[in-house]
Scaffold this active site. Sequence first.
Site, PDB file in Angstrom:
ATOM      1  N   GLU A 254      84.967 -60.556  23.777  1.00 46.66           N
ATOM      2  CA  GLU A 254      84.604 -59.721  22.623  1.00 46.66           C
ATOM      3  C   GLU A 254      83.331 -58.929  22.873  1.00 46.66           C
ATOM      4  O   GLU A 254      83.164 -57.840  22.360  1.00 46.66           O
ATOM      5  CB  GLU A 254      84.448 -60.607  21.383  1.00 46.66           C
ATOM      6  CG  GLU A 254      84.128 -59.835  20.123  1.00 46.66           C
ATOM      7  CD  GLU A 254      84.285 -60.668  18.872  1.00 46.66           C
ATOM      8  OE1 GLU A 254      83.492 -60.453  17.931  1.00 46.66           O
ATOM      9  OE2 GLU A 254      85.186 -61.520  18.809  1.00 46.66           O
ATOM     10  N   LYS A 255      82.437 -59.517  23.662  1.00 51.02           N
ATOM     11  CA  LYS A 255      81.156 -58.851  23.925  1.00 51.02           C
ATOM     12  C   LYS A 255      80.676 -59.215  25.331  1.00 51.02           C
ATOM     13  O   LYS A 255      81.133 -60.229  25.914  1.00 51.02           O
ATOM     14  CB  LYS A 255      80.125 -59.225  22.862  1.00 51.02           C
ATOM     15  CG  LYS A 255      79.928 -60.719  22.697  1.00 51.02           C
ATOM     16  CD  LYS A 255      78.924 -61.031  21.598  1.00 51.02           C
ATOM     17  CE  LYS A 255      79.509 -60.914  20.225  1.00 51.02           C
ATOM     18  NZ  LYS A 255      80.475 -61.983  19.893  1.00 51.02           N
TER      19      LYS A 255
ATOM     20  N   ASP B  21      86.416 -63.745  19.598  1.00 47.48           N
ATOM     21  CA  ASP B  21      85.908 -64.868  18.805  1.00 47.48           C
ATOM     22  C   ASP B  21      87.067 -65.576  18.105  1.00 47.48           C
ATOM     23  O   ASP B  21      88.064 -64.947  17.747  1.00 47.48           O
ATOM     24  CB  ASP B  21      84.905 -64.361  17.758  1.00 47.48           C
ATOM     25  CG  ASP B  21      83.528 -64.111  18.355  1.00 47.48           C
ATOM     26  OD1 ASP B  21      83.285 -64.569  19.487  1.00 47.48           O
ATOM     27  OD2 ASP B  21      82.693 -63.459  17.703  1.00 47.48           O
TER      28      ASP B  21
ATOM     29  N   ASP C 269      88.276 -66.278  15.345  1.00 51.22           N
ATOM     30  CA  ASP C 269      88.461 -66.063  13.913  1.00 51.22           C
ATOM     31  C   ASP C 269      89.367 -64.858  13.700  1.00 51.22           C
ATOM     32  O   ASP C 269      89.857 -64.245  14.656  1.00 51.22           O
ATOM     33  CB  ASP C 269      87.116 -65.871  13.180  1.00 51.22           C
ATOM     34  CG  ASP C 269      86.319 -64.682  13.700  1.00 51.22           C
ATOM     35  OD1 ASP C 269      86.850 -63.908  14.505  1.00 51.22           O
ATOM     36  OD2 ASP C 269      85.151 -64.535  13.287  1.00 51.22           O
TER      37      ASP C 269
ATOM     38  N   TYR D  40      80.077 -72.103  17.530  1.00 53.13           N
ATOM     39  CA  TYR D  40      80.389 -70.779  16.967  1.00 53.13           C
ATOM     40  C   TYR D  40      79.903 -70.655  15.521  1.00 53.13           C
ATOM     41  O   TYR D  40      80.238 -71.490  14.673  1.00 53.13           O
ATOM     42  CB  TYR D  40      81.893 -70.542  17.045  1.00 53.13           C
ATOM     43  CG  TYR D  40      82.330 -69.202  16.510  1.00 53.13           C
ATOM     44  CD1 TYR D  40      81.966 -68.033  17.154  1.00 53.13           C
ATOM     45  CD2 TYR D  40      83.094 -69.120  15.352  1.00 53.13           C
ATOM     46  CE1 TYR D  40      82.358 -66.800  16.667  1.00 53.13           C
ATOM     47  CE2 TYR D  40      83.498 -67.889  14.861  1.00 53.13           C
ATOM     48  CZ  TYR D  40      83.124 -66.736  15.515  1.00 53.13           C
ATOM     49  OH  TYR D  40      83.510 -65.518  15.026  1.00 53.13           O
TER      50      TYR D  40
ATOM     51  N   ARG E 148      80.258 -68.095  13.043  1.00 55.61           N
ATOM     52  CA  ARG E 148      80.988 -67.429  11.959  1.00 55.61           C
ATOM     53  C   ARG E 148      82.174 -68.277  11.492  1.00 55.61           C
ATOM     54  O   ARG E 148      83.294 -67.809  11.377  1.00 55.61           O
ATOM     55  CB  ARG E 148      81.459 -66.046  12.404  1.00 55.61           C
ATOM     56  CG  ARG E 148      80.334 -65.039  12.599  1.00 55.61           C
ATOM     57  CD  ARG E 148      80.849 -63.747  13.194  1.00 55.61           C
ATOM     58  NE  ARG E 148      79.827 -62.723  13.257  1.00 55.61           N
ATOM     59  CZ  ARG E 148      78.913 -62.634  14.211  1.00 55.61           C
ATOM     60  NH1 ARG E 148      78.900 -63.529  15.189  1.00 55.61           N
ATOM     61  NH2 ARG E 148      78.005 -61.671  14.207  1.00 55.61           N
TER      62      ARG E 148
END
Length: 790
Positions: free
Chosen positions: A7-8, A102, A104, A322, A324
């Site tokens: 993701e990043k 991530d 989610d 994690y 979030r």
Amino acid sequence: MRLYIAEKPSMGAEIAKCLTGPVQRKDGYLITKDGIVTWAFGHILRQAEPEEYNAKYKNWKAEDLPIIPKRWKMIIDESCKKQFGIIKNLIDKADEIVHAGDPDREGQLLIDEVLDYLNCQKPVKRILLNALDEESIKKANKDLRDNRDFLNLKKSALARARADWLIGMNLSRAYTLAARRAGKKGVFAVGRVKTPTLALVVRRERELKDFKPVDYFTIKAIFAHQNGEFSATWKPKDTQAGLDFENRLIDENIAKALIGKFAQRTEAGKIIAYQKSQKKEAQRLPFSLSSLQVLAGKKYGYDPQLVLDTAQKLYEKKLTTYPRSDCEYLPQSQFGDAKIILQNLYNINEKQLANWAKKCDLKTKSRAWNDKKITAHHAIIPTKVKVNLMSLTTEERNIYFLIAQAYIAQFYPVHIYDQTKISIEYMQELFVTSGRVVKQMGWKELYVQNNKEKSLNEDDKKEDNEEKEEQNSLPLMKKGDEVEYVKGEYDKKSTKPPTRFTSSTLLAGMKDIHKYVKDVEVKKKLKDIYGIGTEATRATIIEDLVKRNFLQLEGKKKYLVPTQSAYILIDALPDEMTYPDSTAVWEDYLHSLSEGQGTIEEFLAKQAEFTQNLCIKATKTVLVQEHEYKCPRCNQGILVKRKGKNGEFWGCSNFPNCRMTCNDVDGKPDIEKTKFNFNNYRQMSYNNSDKNYIKSGQNEIFQQDNQLISAWDLIARENTKKMNFAPKEKFSAMPIEKNKNTKATSKYLCTRCKEGNLRRIRGKNGWFWACSNYPHCTATYDDNNGIPVI
């Protein structure tokens, strides 16, 4: 070749470290023996703006709304084009792809949307990274899942994104245009979650402004039992004189009289009810992001965005899992990690955490360990990586402390106490008291505070006082025992207003949104559901409301106070957007989508219908504030004072669509003397057989008995006094076609005002169509063989 798409960049770097080396660094990706690792920068694709669907949408017009795409478009973000090209080339070369977003809803979508955009048909696996330490990454890499298992999660995220687009793009335009008609500047942003959240603050502020304190009186008495004295509170009967609608005693004379009556001691008191029961409080659960944000806000005064940013830093430093997460439970498989985590906390350079960790019992297994409650992620806990608190910032130390404290609590026994409730009858009046005797402190030992936190708000203080009352020390008694009245006194109190929201308490309100829902059935349904917004977006939504100047921060505690723009917007919007009922139900639907129930098509069809209905309502909305005057002609603008060459006058802010004007009298518009009967105007026969009219340019001026026309029209009449003629049909400014197949009122609805019907009219340049709602609506349309070109 296996391609990991993170993701990043930071996540990509950690994954590469855990693959077989050496690691070769390239522009936008890393090469290892186990595969190539690349990354996105969050969402590198964005949803198209309205004007990217059709250039005409660049200009905001009410007649274009609602804008509902038939085929949704995604656009490569300008700042991410280079990285997107790198990802595309690597996907072309890959044999297998590993989705490393991530764990989610949003993380699932932002990699999936890239794969969908490129029409990727290659096999895709999913890695779920709840922590970035080496052991966690290697363990997750051995347990890759098929990305198709998460299709429903992607659909849920996609449905949310498109619903937000429909509401945000259309209603922001609709109500900004309504504001402009009322002479107000700026953009009035409307959001599916943002707007009901703003409305919570506006309503709370109005409760405060309308609040009137009520004085009332409470009576406490001391009674003596053979085993000791205790205090009890008088409870009035429903028939007691001097009570208000909430059964509070508001008459001081009655309070004095009761104290006098009790002091006579003409009889003994009697214990008429004695109830003792053992209560157990299970260990508090570890943190989700929201519960961490709320507690950090109360304890340290941190705003939710700061808590999220700090938790993210701890995660990237591999110290916590994690951040979030919307889950407060832990998988059974991680119970075995507790020994190492607690040992690390025992050796930590923080005295309290070390002392608490030393007393942990690894045989204790709290309710937090529950696989059935786990989704793609679990609660936020410390990892097995050792931490040096001195290397962290103050914020990082404090947030880590809270996370570690909650984890340690899982290995303490439950809190046990005996709760006693007693009722006393004395002089035909009822007194009650309660007490609590702690039998086992258990996990609450970690949360016993030598002095109460300075940051406690009024609600916390109220709970604290109630808890103190419950902890009264009571002598040993039983039902039927006699007690003696010792003394009594009454105390004057005042009702307290509700407290303003802070960022953390507003976030808690978003999470527990059922408390603010109007519909009783919906309230019941949503009590155990997820609130509005997501763990990752709630803080951002609150921050955005402040940035857009809908909310301001005031005082040391940074209370959220609505601005004038907030009042204008919330007052203009219908209940469907300002109360959280609909939004909360949609959030429930989105959660159901993630579990495979319902379809994205059904959800978006409902959103489109909802959006269309609210756009229609917006065309009839008038954003009128206190001390403003709604235009009596168009009912959409407000009257604004202006200066002309002949002095001051008032004109409609909706000019040139509405040309209403009137004289100024002592600083106010003289509306009463400037009336125009539009209902009669709309019903007029255009053959002028029973009406007098004059023609001025393209305006028709109708004069009726006992009615005055606007100042604008009076000027026009003065300019035409010299046109001494008897009007004939051929001079009609808007002649009606005489074809027997054409009616004055047609089946075509005006797309601009959505009120009038279109009429076919012969002009000097040929046929055209105009709205029957003229002059309120001046829309015209070309004619195409007897059909309006809409």
